[in-house]
Design a protein around this motif. Structure first.
Motif, mmCIF file in Angstrom:
data_model
loop_
_atom_site.group_PDB
_atom_site.id
_atom_site.type_symbol
_atom_site.label_atom_id
_atom_site.label_comp_id
_atom_site.label_asym_id
_atom_site.label_seq_id
_atom_site.Cartn_x
_atom_site.Cartn_y
_atom_site.Cartn_z
ATOM 1 N N TYR A 1 0.818 -1.213 0.000
ATOM 2 C CA TYR A 1 0.000 0.000 0.000
ATOM 3 C C TYR A 1 0.852 1.263 0.000
ATOM 4 O O TYR A 1 0.519 2.246 -0.678
ATOM 5 C CB TYR A 1 -0.960 -0.025 1.189
ATOM 6 C CG TYR A 1 -2.056 -1.044 1.010
ATOM 7 C CD1 TYR A 1 -2.916 -0.977 -0.085
ATOM 8 C CD2 TYR A 1 -2.224 -2.108 1.895
ATOM 9 C CE1 TYR A 1 -3.911 -1.925 -0.281
ATOM 10 C CE2 TYR A 1 -3.221 -3.057 1.706
ATOM 11 C CZ TYR A 1 -4.058 -2.956 0.617
ATOM 12 O OH TYR A 1 -5.042 -3.889 0.406
ATOM 13 N N ASN A 2 1.956 1.247 0.709
ATOM 14 C CA ASN A 2 2.815 2.427 0.715
ATOM 15 C C ASN A 2 3.480 2.641 -0.644
ATOM 16 O O ASN A 2 3.641 3.785 -1.086
ATOM 17 C CB ASN A 2 3.870 2.304 1.821
ATOM 18 C CG ASN A 2 3.344 2.744 3.176
ATOM 19 O OD1 ASN A 2 3.354 3.930 3.504
ATOM 20 N ND2 ASN A 2 2.864 1.799 3.955
ATOM 21 N N ASN A 3 3.857 1.570 -1.315
ATOM 22 C CA ASN A 3 4.416 1.694 -2.662
ATOM 23 C C ASN A 3 3.381 2.267 -3.624
ATOM 24 O O ASN A 3 3.702 3.090 -4.493
ATOM 25 C CB ASN A 3 4.898 0.333 -3.170
ATOM 26 C CG ASN A 3 6.137 -0.151 -2.434
ATOM 27 O OD1 ASN A 3 6.853 0.641 -1.814
ATOM 28 N ND2 ASN A 3 6.394 -1.447 -2.493
ATOM 29 N N GLY B 1 1.212 7.078 -6.622
ATOM 30 C CA GLY B 1 -0.064 7.700 -6.986
ATOM 31 C C GLY B 1 -1.080 6.716 -7.511
ATOM 32 O O GLY B 1 -2.030 7.105 -8.196
ATOM 33 N N MET B 2 -0.893 5.434 -7.183
ATOM 34 C CA MET B 2 -1.851 4.409 -7.604
ATOM 35 C C MET B 2 -2.993 4.325 -6.595
ATOM 36 O O MET B 2 -2.824 4.645 -5.420
ATOM 37 C CB MET B 2 -1.159 3.042 -7.691
ATOM 38 C CG MET B 2 -0.072 2.947 -8.723
ATOM 39 S SD MET B 2 0.811 1.342 -8.647
ATOM 40 C CE MET B 2 -0.490 0.197 -9.143
ATOM 41 N N ARG B 3 -4.145 3.881 -7.046
ATOM 42 C CA ARG B 3 -5.235 3.614 -6.111
ATOM 43 C C ARG B 3 -4.881 2.390 -5.262
ATOM 44 O O ARG B 3 -4.197 1.480 -5.725
ATOM 45 C CB ARG B 3 -6.541 3.385 -6.860
ATOM 46 C CG ARG B 3 -7.069 4.643 -7.558
ATOM 47 C CD ARG B 3 -8.418 4.378 -8.209
ATOM 48 N NE ARG B 3 -8.973 5.578 -8.801
ATOM 49 C CZ ARG B 3 -8.720 6.005 -10.027
ATOM 50 N NH1 ARG B 3 -7.918 5.292 -10.796
ATOM 51 N NH2 ARG B 3 -9.260 7.118 -10.487
ATOM 52 N N LEU C 1 3.673 -4.420 -5.541
ATOM 53 C CA LEU C 1 2.518 -3.555 -5.816
ATOM 54 C C LEU C 1 1.201 -4.339 -5.796
ATOM 55 O O LEU C 1 0.132 -3.729 -5.836
ATOM 56 C CB LEU C 1 2.670 -2.877 -7.184
ATOM 57 C CG LEU C 1 3.793 -1.851 -7.309
ATOM 58 C CD1 LEU C 1 3.943 -1.409 -8.771
ATOM 59 C CD2 LEU C 1 3.534 -0.645 -6.408
ATOM 60 N N TYR C 2 1.297 -5.670 -5.754
ATOM 61 C CA TYR C 2 0.105 -6.511 -5.835
ATOM 62 C C TYR C 2 0.195 -7.654 -4.821
ATOM 63 O O TYR C 2 1.296 -8.085 -4.433
ATOM 64 C CB TYR C 2 -0.042 -7.116 -7.242
ATOM 65 C CG TYR C 2 -0.086 -6.091 -8.344
ATOM 66 C CD1 TYR C 2 -1.291 -5.508 -8.721
ATOM 67 C CD2 TYR C 2 1.083 -5.689 -8.993
ATOM 68 C CE1 TYR C 2 -1.335 -4.556 -9.722
ATOM 69 C CE2 TYR C 2 1.045 -4.733 -9.995
ATOM 70 C CZ TYR C 2 -0.167 -4.167 -10.351
ATOM 71 O OH TYR C 2 -0.206 -3.211 -11.344
#
Length: 230
Positions: free
Chosen positions: A117-119, A124-126, A203-204
């Protein structure tokens, strides 16, 4: 990990508490003056309610305690548990902590989930966090959504999920970047993970029912393969 709604429902049906006015309890949880007065030392100016700040613990209290004093007990425990972090904690930290709390029961993976979540925030990703959608799903539909006993139930569950995922609710992190506030009461492990995320490029993530933990990926293609193979 209970939300204010969960806590309120529990208090309202607890036969060992004789003096709780649940309507006043709910009002105090939204009262800006009450929040500012009692969350002393915490940067929670943007917190819309006390969601996230009633520390999850087992409490022994007088059966005739009123709702205001009971809230002060919850908040006092939160302040005590987070004392050494009080100048670092803000509404965004508590939002991430509550999402981490909703995502896992495993303390060991909380800092890695925090890194995801911090990445995303840094890029600027949701957040695209499923628990934030479940937060505003009504209890009646949530019950149906969680029922995946057979193929028919799974199709109904998927239909409900698509419906609520498409709603532009402030807490829908598929539509908006950050919810306005936390979605539950996180324990100290989740708060510490939000403050100190692991150093990763993930990121996932996807929950593996077979392994009982999350699988993490740096890119969407790897993530998609893990979702299909899960």
């Amino acid at each position: 990990g209970w939300s204010l709604k969960d806590i309120g429902n529990y208090l309202d049906t607890n036969n060992n508490l004789y003096s709780i006015d649940i309507n006043n309890f709910n009002e105090l949880c939204k009262n800006r003056n009450f929040i500012n007065k009692n969350l002393r030392g915490i940067d929670a100016q943007n917190a819309p309610t006390l969601e996230g700040y009633l520390y999850p613990e087992t409490y022994r209290v007088d059966p005739y305690i009123n709702e205001e004093d009971l809230l002060k007990v919850f908040i006092s425990e939160f302040l005590n548990k987070t004392k050494k972090y009080q100048y670092e904690i803000n509404n965004n930290i508590m939002i991430v902590a509550s999402i981490i709390e909703a995502e896992t029961d495993l303390i060991s993976e909380m800092d890695t989930i925090s890194s995801v979540y911090n990445n995303r925030i840094e890029l600027g990703m949701r957040l695209e966090s499923d628990p934030t959608v479940l937060f505003y799903m009504p209890a009646s539909d949530l019950k149906i959504f969680k029922n995946r006993a057979d193929s028919k139930a799974k199709k109904i569950s998927a239909s409900i999920w698509r419906k609520y995922k498409s709603i532009n609710n402030p807490y829908n992190t598929y539509k908006n970047y950050m919810p306005p506030g936390p979605i539950n009461s996180p324990r100290i492990g989740a708060i510490e993970a939000a403050l100190k995320p692991a150093d990763t490029d993930y990121l996932y993530m996807v929950m593996s029912g077979r392994l009982g933990r999350h699988l993490f990926s740096e890119d969407y293609n790897t993530h998609s393969k893990r979702v299909r193979g899960n």
